[in-house]
Scaffold this motif. Structure first.
Motif, PDB file in Angstrom:
ATOM      1  N   GLY A 513      22.922  43.111 -53.310  1.00 35.16           N
ATOM      2  CA  GLY A 513      23.779  41.997 -52.940  1.00 35.16           C
ATOM      3  C   GLY A 513      23.555  40.746 -53.744  1.00 35.16           C
ATOM      4  N   ILE A 514      22.846  40.833 -54.868  1.00 33.62           N
ATOM      5  CA  ILE A 514      22.610  39.650 -55.688  1.00 33.62           C
ATOM      6  C   ILE A 514      22.421  40.094 -57.132  1.00 33.62           C
ATOM      7  CG2 ILE A 514      20.098  39.659 -55.274  1.00 33.62           C
ATOM      8  CD1 ILE A 514      20.297  36.547 -55.211  1.00 33.62           C
ATOM      9  N   ASP A 515      22.939  39.297 -58.073  1.00 37.71           N
ATOM     10  CA  ASP A 515      22.851  39.643 -59.490  1.00 37.71           C
ATOM     11  C   ASP A 515      22.836  38.351 -60.293  1.00 37.71           C
ATOM     12  OD1 ASP A 515      22.619  41.330 -61.630  1.00 37.71           O
ATOM     13  OD2 ASP A 515      24.767  41.684 -61.855  1.00 37.71           O
ATOM     14  N   ALA A 516      21.974  38.297 -61.300  1.00 40.08           N
ATOM     15  CA  ALA A 516      21.860  37.127 -62.177  1.00 40.08           C
ATOM     16  C   ALA A 516      22.211  37.560 -63.593  1.00 40.08           C
ATOM     17  CB  ALA A 516      20.451  36.544 -62.121  1.00 40.08           C
ATOM     18  N   VAL A 517      23.364  37.110 -64.088  1.00 34.45           N
ATOM     19  CA  VAL A 517      23.784  37.454 -65.437  1.00 34.45           C
ATOM     20  C   VAL A 517      22.930  36.717 -66.458  1.00 34.45           C
ATOM     21  CG1 VAL A 517      25.760  37.578 -66.992  1.00 34.45           C
ATOM     22  CG2 VAL A 517      26.104  37.761 -64.524  1.00 34.45           C
ATOM     23  N   VAL A 522      24.716  33.219 -61.464  1.00 29.16           N
ATOM     24  CA  VAL A 522      24.202  34.047 -60.367  1.00 29.16           C
ATOM     25  C   VAL A 522      25.335  34.344 -59.386  1.00 29.16           C
ATOM     26  CG1 VAL A 522      22.450  34.281 -58.565  1.00 29.16           C
ATOM     27  CG2 VAL A 522      21.956  32.911 -60.601  1.00 29.16           C
ATOM     28  N   TRP A 523      25.413  35.601 -58.964  1.00 32.12           N
ATOM     29  CA  TRP A 523      26.351  36.039 -57.928  1.00 32.12           C
ATOM     30  C   TRP A 523      25.545  36.582 -56.757  1.00 32.12           C
ATOM     31  CZ3 TRP A 523      31.735  35.807 -58.545  1.00 32.12           C
ATOM     32  CH2 TRP A 523      32.170  35.446 -59.835  1.00 32.12           C
ATOM     33  N   ARG A 524      26.046  36.324 -55.533  1.00 35.61           N
ATOM     34  CA  ARG A 524      25.326  36.825 -54.373  1.00 35.61           C
ATOM     35  C   ARG A 524      26.279  37.069 -53.210  1.00 35.61           C
ATOM     36  NH1 ARG A 524      21.881  31.657 -51.817  1.00 35.61           N
ATOM     37  NH2 ARG A 524      23.698  30.419 -51.172  1.00 35.61           N
ATOM     38  N   ILE A 525      25.882  38.030 -52.358  1.00 34.15           N
ATOM     39  CA  ILE A 525      26.539  38.306 -51.080  1.00 34.15           C
ATOM     40  C   ILE A 525      25.633  37.758 -49.984  1.00 34.15           C
ATOM     41  CG2 ILE A 525      27.357  40.096 -49.513  1.00 34.15           C
ATOM     42  CD1 ILE A 525      27.803  41.855 -52.005  1.00 34.15           C
ATOM     43  N   ALA A 556      39.379  39.424 -45.285  1.00 36.59           N
ATOM     44  CA  ALA A 556      38.618  39.058 -44.094  1.00 36.59           C
ATOM     45  C   ALA A 556      37.875  40.234 -43.497  1.00 36.59           C
ATOM     46  CB  ALA A 556      39.561  38.434 -43.057  1.00 36.59           C
ATOM     47  N   GLU A 557      38.480  41.430 -43.511  1.00 35.27           N
ATOM     48  CA  GLU A 557      37.863  42.589 -42.873  1.00 35.27           C
ATOM     49  C   GLU A 557      36.990  43.387 -43.828  1.00 35.27           C
ATOM     50  OE1 GLU A 557      42.029  43.709 -44.254  1.00 35.27           O
ATOM     51  OE2 GLU A 557      40.985  42.008 -43.351  1.00 35.27           O
ATOM     52  N   LEU A 558      36.785  42.923 -45.051  1.00 34.19           N
ATOM     53  CA  LEU A 558      36.014  43.658 -46.050  1.00 34.19           C
ATOM     54  C   LEU A 558      34.516  43.447 -45.838  1.00 34.19           C
ATOM     55  CD1 LEU A 558      36.429  45.420 -48.637  1.00 34.19           C
ATOM     56  CD2 LEU A 558      36.120  43.306 -49.943  1.00 34.19           C
ATOM     57  N   GLN A 559      33.788  44.540 -45.656  1.00 37.04           N
ATOM     58  CA  GLN A 559      32.336  44.479 -45.539  1.00 37.04           C
ATOM     59  C   GLN A 559      31.731  44.632 -46.931  1.00 37.04           C
ATOM     60  OE1 GLN A 559      30.599  47.172 -42.718  1.00 37.04           O
ATOM     61  NE2 GLN A 559      28.519  46.888 -43.506  1.00 37.04           N
ATOM     62  N   LEU A 560      31.258  43.537 -47.488  1.00 35.12           N
ATOM     63  CA  LEU A 560      30.756  43.526 -48.858  1.00 35.12           C
ATOM     64  C   LEU A 560      29.412  44.237 -48.942  1.00 35.12           C
ATOM     65  CD1 LEU A 560      31.608  39.827 -49.783  1.00 35.12           C
ATOM     66  CD2 LEU A 560      32.926  41.878 -50.313  1.00 35.12           C
ATOM     67  N   GLU A 561      29.191  44.963 -50.064  1.00 37.62           N
ATOM     68  CA  GLU A 561      27.962  45.747 -50.205  1.00 37.62           C
ATOM     69  C   GLU A 561      27.315  45.595 -51.577  1.00 37.62           C
ATOM     70  OE1 GLU A 561      28.929  49.510 -47.271  1.00 37.62           O
ATOM     71  OE2 GLU A 561      29.945  49.440 -49.204  1.00 37.62           O
ATOM     72  N   PHE A 562      28.112  45.567 -52.656  1.00 37.05           N
ATOM     73  CA  PHE A 562      27.549  45.554 -54.005  1.00 37.05           C
ATOM     74  C   PHE A 562      28.216  44.466 -54.844  1.00 37.05           C
ATOM     75  CE2 PHE A 562      26.927  49.869 -52.537  1.00 37.05           C
ATOM     76  CZ  PHE A 562      25.651  50.184 -52.979  1.00 37.05           C
ATOM     77  N   VAL A 563      27.431  43.858 -55.738  1.00 38.54           N
ATOM     78  CA  VAL A 563      27.954  42.994 -56.786  1.00 38.54           C
ATOM     79  C   VAL A 563      27.179  43.299 -58.059  1.00 38.54           C
ATOM     80  CG1 VAL A 563      26.413  41.069 -56.156  1.00 38.54           C
ATOM     81  CG2 VAL A 563      28.506  40.632 -57.479  1.00 38.54           C
ATOM     82  N   TYR A 573      32.647  43.762 -57.686  1.00 34.00           N
ATOM     83  CA  TYR A 573      32.044  43.787 -56.357  1.00 34.00           C
ATOM     84  C   TYR A 573      32.762  44.852 -55.538  1.00 34.00           C
ATOM     85  CZ  TYR A 573      35.853  40.981 -54.215  1.00 34.00           C
ATOM     86  OH  TYR A 573      37.062  40.523 -53.741  1.00 34.00           O
ATOM     87  N   GLU A 574      32.061  45.363 -54.519  1.00 27.86           N
ATOM     88  CA  GLU A 574      32.575  46.476 -53.733  1.00 27.86           C
ATOM     89  C   GLU A 574      32.365  46.191 -52.260  1.00 27.86           C
ATOM     90  OE1 GLU A 574      32.149  49.937 -51.202  1.00 27.86           O
ATOM     91  OE2 GLU A 574      30.483  48.722 -51.939  1.00 27.86           O
ATOM     92  N   GLY A 575      33.292  46.705 -51.460  1.00 23.87           N
ATOM     93  CA  GLY A 575      33.182  46.574 -50.023  1.00 23.87           C
ATOM     94  C   GLY A 575      33.931  47.676 -49.319  1.00 23.87           C
ATOM     95  N   THR A 576      33.724  47.772 -48.003  1.00 20.85           N
ATOM     96  CA  THR A 576      34.327  48.818 -47.189  1.00 20.85           C
ATOM     97  C   THR A 576      35.165  48.195 -46.089  1.00 20.85           C
ATOM     98  OG1 THR A 576      32.460  50.290 -47.625  1.00 20.85           O
ATOM     99  CG2 THR A 576      33.850  50.831 -45.743  1.00 20.85           C
ATOM    100  N   ILE A 577      36.348  48.758 -45.878  1.00 24.48           N
ATOM    101  CA  ILE A 577      37.218  48.362 -44.779  1.00 24.48           C
ATOM    102  C   ILE A 577      37.300  49.530 -43.802  1.00 24.48           C
ATOM    103  CG2 ILE A 577      39.576  47.789 -44.106  1.00 24.48           C
ATOM    104  CD1 ILE A 577      39.911  46.278 -46.663  1.00 24.48           C
ATOM    105  N   CYS A 578      36.977  49.271 -42.543  1.00 21.50           N
ATOM    106  CA  CYS A 578      37.028  50.312 -41.519  1.00 21.50           C
ATOM    107  C   CYS A 578      38.052  49.921 -40.464  1.00 21.50           C
ATOM    108  CB  CYS A 578      35.656  50.507 -40.871  1.00 21.50           C
ATOM    109  SG  CYS A 578      34.422  51.222 -41.970  1.00 21.50           S
TER     110      CYS A 578
END
Length: 746
Positions: A513-517, A522-525, A556-563, A573-578
């Motif tokens: 959930g965090i990445d430093a180019v 820096v990007w973070r969830i 709004a309903e996106l559960q973020l997981e990866f950046v 970045y990636e997320g899941t919608i259920c």
């Protein structure tokens, strides 16, 4: 999920089905990794490691030299008294017991029972009739008769309170009969001595008193006893110590057990329990030195007990010995161990301690201990420098390989609970560690001899920086460690480190959930609860090293997981919608986050994501059907717009570690070791991917540092070594120019 027997894996379109017909042990002795033929030069994945995890369970010796040991998803065998062990069968279990040298049973999760009639050369799966039970103990009476006991499980996790299954066979396991047990009771421990047997567990007992501590139903320790070989059983609860455990009966009347009394702050009180009437009455002997975790007696006078006198790792144990039926005890300090509740087994002149990550033996009554050699191994993460040279962190141990992951050697380094490692070259490396808990210190270590010795170069007891998540090394001088709430920066090859703290520190969901180019980009969830959004995770971006943060609009309903970013322009970045069902969405930017392109991955869940440059990336995704769930490894060479399947199997866990687009690894770790919703152990499996035309790297040895090192950009290093024109293909221009190690447990 745990691999099922008869599992299969599809590698580059070919189905690989390991046979469950077991080879003789002599054939297994040469290679415990069960490796397929070497992969071709075309792009594909090669299995380089397949080992059971060191989640040790039951142990049973059939003679002074021959014994069996459950190791997670593998059954181990010894013929030298436990000094060395080999994998006899890739079977998952909890307990093993032999009636004689030829006839034995292995029991375990989801009602599994395996039986052998030829001394372990082959094992047959037997139908227990209780697929919803975890069978935790087996008592082999004879070649034809055995008893097993287990408790109900909900999925992979035991239920409490639970129902129980007490099983009995008299025909060698051709059929198993479920014996009726008292209602609202469950049992986990079983022992037989001749016609007398005991099952230890718990029971709900009605309470009519007005001050019942647990209402009308009170949970009591319960003991089932039979005096006629299991023809009838009686339930005993009255007068039974509530902390009783680990039964050790010598005959039908005389037995011992431990009193599991927890510690109050730093003071512990343990008890040894003794019965002389078959378990009807027990006497207690208290010891204000610690809490006992196991006891066993070999004669009426001589016995052994294991005491734990600390409640936090590393756990300190002492081995207690008596030769006068427990009137007096002598204690030998075992030392700091990783296992919380190890098992104690006493054989012919040898004492064994086994547990999670623990396999020790002593031939002198516990004065000195030796680590038993075994093939079991567990990794939390890997960090490769090139196609051959790599390191791995697992179970508080640091390993290294120089052959691409086929063989590993443990280094003399005891790690903290949370550790990540990264090497600049074959000799110089950096490790960041933090113990769990509020008092866990953060330390940074540096090595110049390939990891054999380490020097502590930075330490802080301040918890506000959080956990170390990734290590970035641009070259032999410059690098940084990305923390939850800041950066540790070095400009002298890791000799010294400076702290830079982020403004607005927030909770990061994990290492992905965090990445430093760069040091500034820096990007973070982060978790930011809002009333109008069902999921509190938000994506944030900083261009000034974390001094200020800017929110990135997401669904709004996106559960973020990866950046994951490869440079200041290209990232994902990636997320899941259920909703009615779950689906994963990938978002791609080519302009530093100003605009985003949505890509539907047609997957229920992403297990890992990594990109090596602007075009090449890999996904490990979960695929589920009515028959179960498994994983698929997908590859893209167009930045994520389209994906092709490269590998699939039945596990539901795994992390990538790519050097570049030509060399990468997929680690399928034991989810039980990380507490990922299951207690069922799996195997530690490592795949290596090599790209088409990837050069064969020379074997890199470990030696003393001989001066300045080359920069870390591996394509440039390979071009220098092999003369290949990789730079002309744009690999370096589109790549990061630095590598991030990112697979650490949260």
């Amino acid at each position: 999920m745990a691999r099922c027997d008869g599992w299969r894996q599809r590698v580059a379109g070919l189905v690989y089905r390991p046979s469950l017909v077991l080879l003789p042990l002599a054939a297994l002795a040469g290679s415990l990794a069960l490796l397929p033929p070497t992969a071709s030069a075309s792009p594909g994945w090669e299995l380089v490691l397949d080992r059971p995890s060191p989640s040790f369970g039951g142990i049973d010796f059939v003679s002074e030299t021959e014994g069996w040991l459950v190791a997670g998803a593998g059954l181990l065998h010894t013929t030298d008294g436990g000094a060395t062990w080999e994998e006899a069968a890739p079977l998952t279990g909890i307990d093993v017991d032999f009636a004689d040298a030829d006839h034995g049973w292995l029991v375990g999760y989801n009602g599994t029972i395996y039986a052998t009639q030829d001394g372990g050369e082959s094992w047959a799966n037997q139908a227990s009739g209780v697929p919803n039970m975890h069978l935790r103990d087996i008592a082999a009476i004879s070649a034809g008769e055995a008893w097993a006991v287990g408790i109900e499980a909900q999925g992979d996790v035991p239920r409490f309170p639970a129902q129980t299954a007490l099983l009995h066979t008299t025909d060698g396991g051709v059929s198993w009969l479920r014996v009726e047990t008292p209602p609202s009771s469950w049992f986990e421990e079983l022992q037989f001595v001749g016609e007398h047997g005991w099952a230890l567990g718990w029971a709900h007992i009605p309470c009519d008193e007005p001050d019942c501590p647990a209402g009308p139903q009170t949970i009591h320790r319960a003991l089932l006893r039979t005096l006629d070989g299991g023809g009838s059983w009686e339930l005993m609860t009255e007068g039974l110590p509530q902390r009783i455990g680990r039964l050790s009966f010598l005959d039908d009347t005389h037995g011992w057990a431990i009193g599991r009394i927890s510690c109050d702050q730093n003071d512990c009180l343990g008890a040894i329990l003794e019965t002389r009437d078959g378990g009807l009455n027990w006497t207690e002997s208290f010891f204000p030195l610690g809490s006992f975790v196991d006891v066993t007696f070999v004669t009426d006078l001589e016995g052994w007990a294991l005491m734990r006198d600390t409640e936090a790792p590393p756990y300190r144990f002492s081995l207690a010995h008596t030769i006068d039926a427990g009137l007096t005890w002598t204690f030998e300090l075992v030392g700091g161990l990783s296992a919380y509740q190890p098992s104690l087994t006493v054989g012919e002149g040898i004492t064994y301690l086994t547990g999670n990550d623990l396999a020790l033996s002593s031939a002198d009554g516990g004065v000195t201990w030796q680590t038993m050699e075994h093939p079991a191994i567990a990794f939390d993460s890997t960090s490769f420098l090139d196609g051959r040279l790599g390191h791995a962190v697992g179970r508080q141990t640091l390993y290294r390989t120089s052959d691409g992951g086929r063989t590993w050697r443990a280094l003399s380094r005891s790690l903290a609970f949370h550790a990540i490692v990264r090497f600049i070259d074959a000799n110089v490396g950096v490790i960041a560690e933090r113990e769990r808990g509020a008092s866990g210190a953060l330390t940074v270590g540096r090595t110049t001899d390939g990891g054999s010795t380490w020097e502590e170069v930075h330490r802080t007891d301040d918890q506000s920086l959080g956990f170390p998540r990734k290590i970035y090394l641009e070259d032999e001088q410059r690098g940084w460690i990305l923390m939850d709430a800041g950066l540790l920066i070095t400009s002298d090859g890791g000799a010294t480190w400076q702290e830079r703290r982020f403004a607005d520190p927030a909770t990061i969901p994990g290492p992905d959930g965090i990445d430093a180019v760069t040091l500034d980009e820096v990007w973070r969830i982060v978790y930011i609860p809002e009333p109008d959004r069902p999921d509190p995770l938000r994506l944030q971006h900083s261009t000034d090293g974390g001094a200020t943060w800017h929110g990135v609009p997401t669904q709004a309903e996106l559960q973020l997981e990866f950046v994951d970013f490869v440079d200041t322009s290209y990232g994902w970045y990636e997320g899941t919608i259920c909703q009615a069902e779950c689906r994963s969405l990938l978002f791609r930017t080519t302009d530093g986050g100003r605009t985003w392109e949505e890509i539907d991955l047609a997957a229920e869940r992403v297990l890992d994501l990594t990109f090596t440059d602007r075009m090449n990336g890999w996904l490990n995704v979960a695929r589920c059907s009515d028959s179960g769930c498994g994983y698929q490894v997908l590859h893209t060479d167009d930045g994520g717009r389209s994906w092709t399947t490269e590998l699939e199997g039945e596990e539901l866990s795994g992390d990538f570690d790519f050097v570049d687009s030509a060399n990468g690894w997929l680690l399928l770790y034991d989810p039980a070791s990380r507490g990922v919703g299951t207690e069922i152990p799996s195997r530690t499996v490592l795949y290596h991917r090599t790209g088409e035309g990837a050069p064969v790297l020379p074997d890199v040895g470990y030696g003393p540092s001989r001066g300045p090192t080359r920069p870390l950009a591996l394509p440039a290093l390979l071009a220098t070594m092999t003369g290949l024109a990789l730079l002309a293909a744009g690999a370096l221009a589109l790549g990061r120019g630095r590598r991030a190690y990112s697979q650490s447990p949260s």
